[in-house]
Design an enzyme around this catalytic site. Structure first.
Site, PDB file in Angstrom:
ATOM      1  N   ASP A 255       0.809  -1.221   0.000  1.00 33.83           N
ATOM      2  CA  ASP A 255       0.000   0.000   0.000  1.00 33.83           C
ATOM      3  C   ASP A 255       0.842   1.271   0.000  1.00 33.83           C
ATOM      4  O   ASP A 255       0.431   2.292   0.523  1.00 33.83           O
ATOM      5  CB  ASP A 255      -0.972   0.011   1.200  1.00 33.83           C
ATOM      6  CG  ASP A 255      -1.850  -1.218   1.190  1.00 33.83           C
ATOM      7  OD1 ASP A 255      -2.342  -1.561   0.120  1.00 33.83           O
ATOM      8  OD2 ASP A 255      -2.023  -1.839   2.254  1.00 33.83           O
TER       9      ASP A 255
ATOM     10  N   LYS B 122       2.099   2.065  -5.026  1.00 29.02           N
ATOM     11  CA  LYS B 122       2.784   1.559  -6.228  1.00 29.02           C
ATOM     12  C   LYS B 122       1.922   1.689  -7.467  1.00 29.02           C
ATOM     13  O   LYS B 122       2.414   1.990  -8.540  1.00 29.02           O
ATOM     14  CB  LYS B 122       3.156   0.069  -6.054  1.00 29.02           C
ATOM     15  CG  LYS B 122       4.125  -0.199  -4.942  1.00 29.02           C
ATOM     16  CD  LYS B 122       4.357  -1.692  -4.797  1.00 29.02           C
ATOM     17  CE  LYS B 122       3.135  -2.461  -4.341  1.00 29.02           C
ATOM     18  NZ  LYS B 122       2.693  -2.204  -2.973  1.00 29.02           N
TER      19      LYS B 122
ATOM     20  N   GLY C 197      -4.313  -4.974  -3.857  1.00 33.56           N
ATOM     21  CA  GLY C 197      -5.358  -4.023  -4.227  1.00 33.56           C
ATOM     22  C   GLY C 197      -4.680  -2.739  -4.634  1.00 33.56           C
ATOM     23  O   GLY C 197      -4.093  -2.064  -3.811  1.00 33.56           O
ATOM     24  N   HIS C 198      -4.711  -2.438  -5.911  1.00 26.52           N
ATOM     25  CA  HIS C 198      -4.063  -1.226  -6.397  1.00 26.52           C
ATOM     26  C   HIS C 198      -5.123  -0.216  -6.811  1.00 26.52           C
ATOM     27  O   HIS C 198      -5.906  -0.472  -7.713  1.00 26.52           O
ATOM     28  CB  HIS C 198      -3.146  -1.541  -7.587  1.00 26.52           C
ATOM     29  CG  HIS C 198      -1.964  -2.364  -7.202  1.00 26.52           C
ATOM     30  ND1 HIS C 198      -1.205  -3.059  -8.110  1.00 26.52           N
ATOM     31  CD2 HIS C 198      -1.401  -2.611  -6.006  1.00 26.52           C
ATOM     32  CE1 HIS C 198      -0.231  -3.698  -7.473  1.00 26.52           C
ATOM     33  NE2 HIS C 198      -0.335  -3.445  -6.202  1.00 26.52           N
TER      34      HIS C 198
ATOM     35  N   GLN D  42       2.200  -6.079  -2.917  1.00 30.63           N
ATOM     36  CA  GLN D  42       2.608  -6.096  -1.504  1.00 30.63           C
ATOM     37  C   GLN D  42       3.911  -5.292  -1.327  1.00 30.63           C
ATOM     38  O   GLN D  42       4.184  -4.429  -2.148  1.00 30.63           O
ATOM     39  CB  GLN D  42       2.730  -7.521  -0.964  1.00 30.63           C
ATOM     40  CG  GLN D  42       1.387  -8.242  -0.844  1.00 30.63           C
ATOM     41  CD  GLN D  42       0.963  -8.951  -2.112  1.00 30.63           C
ATOM     42  OE1 GLN D  42       1.758  -9.600  -2.774  1.00 30.63           O
ATOM     43  NE2 GLN D  42      -0.293  -8.851  -2.456  1.00 30.63           N
TER      44      GLN D  42
HETATM   45  P1  IMP Z   1      -2.252 -12.862   2.556  1.00 31.07           P
HETATM   46  O1  IMP Z   1      -1.348 -12.362   1.485  1.00 31.07           O
HETATM   47  O2  IMP Z   1      -3.716 -12.701   2.232  1.00 31.07           O
HETATM   48  O3  IMP Z   1      -1.910 -14.261   2.992  1.00 31.07           O
HETATM   49  O4  IMP Z   1      -2.045 -11.943   3.847  1.00 31.07           O
HETATM   50  C1  IMP Z   1      -0.836 -11.957   4.582  1.00 31.07           C
HETATM   51  C2  IMP Z   1      -0.505 -10.580   5.103  1.00 31.07           C
HETATM   52  O5  IMP Z   1      -0.166  -9.737   4.011  1.00 31.07           O
HETATM   53  C3  IMP Z   1      -1.645  -9.874   5.833  1.00 31.07           C
HETATM   54  O6  IMP Z   1      -1.083  -9.058   6.845  1.00 31.07           O
HETATM   55  C4  IMP Z   1      -2.256  -8.980   4.751  1.00 31.07           C
HETATM   56  O7  IMP Z   1      -2.924  -7.869   5.300  1.00 31.07           O
HETATM   57  C5  IMP Z   1      -1.000  -8.580   4.016  1.00 31.07           C
HETATM   58  N1  IMP Z   1      -1.233  -8.208   2.603  1.00 31.07           N
HETATM   59  C6  IMP Z   1      -1.446  -9.045   1.566  1.00 31.07           C
HETATM   60  N2  IMP Z   1      -1.591  -8.363   0.424  1.00 31.07           N
HETATM   61  C7  IMP Z   1      -1.464  -7.070   0.723  1.00 31.07           C
HETATM   62  C8  IMP Z   1      -1.474  -5.861  -0.054  1.00 31.07           C
HETATM   63  O8  IMP Z   1      -1.627  -5.848  -1.277  1.00 31.07           O
HETATM   64  N3  IMP Z   1      -1.277  -4.702   0.634  1.00 31.07           N
HETATM   65  C9  IMP Z   1      -1.067  -4.679   1.974  1.00 31.07           C
HETATM   66  N4  IMP Z   1      -1.026  -5.776   2.735  1.00 31.07           N
HETATM   67  C10 IMP Z   1      -1.228  -6.963   2.113  1.00 31.07           C
HETATM   68 MG    MG Z   2      -2.876  -2.102  -1.831  1.00 33.03          MG
END
Ligand code: IMP
Ligand code: MG
Length: 424
Positions: A13, A16, A40-41, A224
């Site tokens: 977040d 990007k 989520g972009h 991420q």
């Molecule tokens: P997962 O990727 O759904 O397994 O989540 C693992 C961790 O990564 C959690 O803390 C999520 O909130 C975080 N996370 C996964 N994708 C994103 C993203 O695109 N932005 C921010 N945090 C993310």
């Molecule tokens: Mg995001």
């Protein structure tokens, strides 16, 4: 611009999506190489807001090509939903514009259920995943029992393998008191989705090699951030892919030797969604951000945790990713603050550290060492037309970040729109 990797330097977040959208003007192909629809972009393009999860943001440009690489995990139903939603917003996603790797692994209906189940047995130690089944999908990939898009070519073998997987998943779900999956329903949904995705499915590594040979410029859109990296992040509070620059290569089949530039994207402060250590987290600062309507997650709508800029983290991220430059986003989020803090070190059991620790327990025990800089309470940076028009204190703040991170700043974001990106 030649072949460039954009990667988050914090916990995701960082903005990007906006930086990628800004740089896409000078690219021919935009590539996603890891993660799935946990990403989520939010991109504001020509005044319209788009939230992208799996489709590279290059799709918003009529003349750019997009690739979802082998390192991505793909929920076919979610992807088709995203494609339909884009079509409703006037963006046509055609096989000419989007190629999906035949080696990408599929997130199937049991993966989110297993994700939720894993979280529930973690009790007080929940990761706070996005619930999209990302961990279980990558687990199957590494354990060598996953499904890839290419498997569609042999429907008989696919059905047999799926039957075995559903039995296995149902054993776990049944023991947990969760409603089991219906094999026929799962099979039908999967086949329908794969049939629609078949025209998009390609050997994308070979496609990218041809693109490079013909002089196309590639832009790798990281998902991420560095500290959600399965190896370098705050394990186990991480995602399940390599979010650092190397992941762009393994996740696409493009050699590290073909990469010319790496840009790390960092917010002018720090945020994190989900659980896990966050040394500079600050409740008053979080409340202030949420009060301004900022920092709500694009995928789950959750409030993001907020805190001061952590230069220990970002400096280390710049080294891990080999950053040529930094893009600092959301500078306007600091508008109105009297005094701004930057974390320059961690104090752990009386010792000062300048790199993050390996163990979560040490992350949690460490105390931030701060330096304070004057803010710019009276002159907002929001909407500043050029870098020269930023208040002096904001310029000094940026200079200090660059110095601490040993990386020059290339871009500064002062608002959500693409036009609110200042070139240094
Ligand atoms: P997962 O990727 O759904 O397994 O989540 C693992 C961790 O990564 C959690 O803390 C999520 O909130 C975080 N996370 C996964 N994708 C994103 C993203 O695109 N932005 C921010 N945090 C993310
Ligand atoms: Mg995001």
């Amino acid at each position: 611009m030649s072949n460039t990797i954009i990667v988050g330097a914090q916990w995701g977040d960082e903005g990007k999506g906006k930086i990628v959208d800004y740089l896409t003007e000078h690219a021919d192909v935009v590539v996603r190489a890891q993660g799935g629809n946990n990403a989520g972009h939010t991109v504001i393009h020509d005044g319209q807001t788009y939230i992208l999860h799996l489709v590279p943001s290059g799709i918003l440009w009529p003349d750019k090509r997009c690739v979802i690489g082998n390192g991505v995990v793909l929920d076919p139903v979610a992807l088709l939903g995203e494609i339909d939603k884009l079509a409703a917003q006037g963006i046509e996603v055609t096989p000419e514009k989007l190629a999906i790797s035949d080696r990408a692994h599929l997130t199937l209906p049991y993966h989110p259920k297993l994700d939720a189940n894993r979280e529930s047995v973690r009790g007080g130690k929940k990761i706070g995943t996005t619930g999209r089944g990302i961990g279980p999908t990558y687990a199957d990939k590494v354990e060598r029992s996953g499904f890839r898009l290419a498997d569609y070519q042999d429907p008989v073998a696919l059905a047999e393998k799926l039957a075995a997987k559903v039995v296995e998943a149902n054993l776990i779900l049944d023991a947990a008191g969760v409603e089991p999956l219906d094999l026929e329903a799962v099979g039908n949904a999967l086949n329908a989705a794969l049939e629609r995705l078949a025209p998009f499915t390609r050997d994308t590594a070979a496609l990218l090699h041809r693109e490079i040979k013909s002089g196309a410029r590639l832009l790798f859109e990281g998902a991420q951030g560095t500290y959600l990296d399965i190896d370098h992040g705050t394990y186990p509070f991480v995602t399940s892919s390599n979010t650092t620059a190397g992941g762009a290569c393994t996740g696409s089949g493009v050699s590290p030797r073909a990469i010319d530039h790496v840009t790390c994207v960092a917010k002018a402060y720090t945020t994190r969604v989900g659980a896990g250590p966050f040394i500079t987290e600050n409740q008053a600062f979080s409340d202030r951000m949420h009060g301004m309507g900022r920092e709500f997650g694009a995928t789950t709508g959750r409030k993001r945790r907020c805190g001061w800029f952590d230069a220990v983290l970002v400096a280390h991220a710049c080294r891990l990713n080999g950053a040529d430059g930094l893009a600092v986003t959301n500078l306007d989020g600091l508008d109105g603050i009297e005094t701004i803090k930057i974390c320059t070190g961690y104090r752990l059991r009386g010792e000062l550290h300048d790199v993050p620790p390996a163990r979560v327990e040490d992350w949690e025990a460490a105390e931030p060492v701060y330096e304070e800089l004057p803010g710019w309470p009276d002159t907002p940076t929001a909407g500043a037309p050029e870098i020269g028009s930023l208040p002096t204190a904001a310029r000094s703040y940026l200079d200090r970040l660059a110095e601490l991170c040993e990386t020059p700043i290339e871009l500064v974001g002062v608002g959500p729109d693409r036009s609110e990106t200042l070139v240094v």
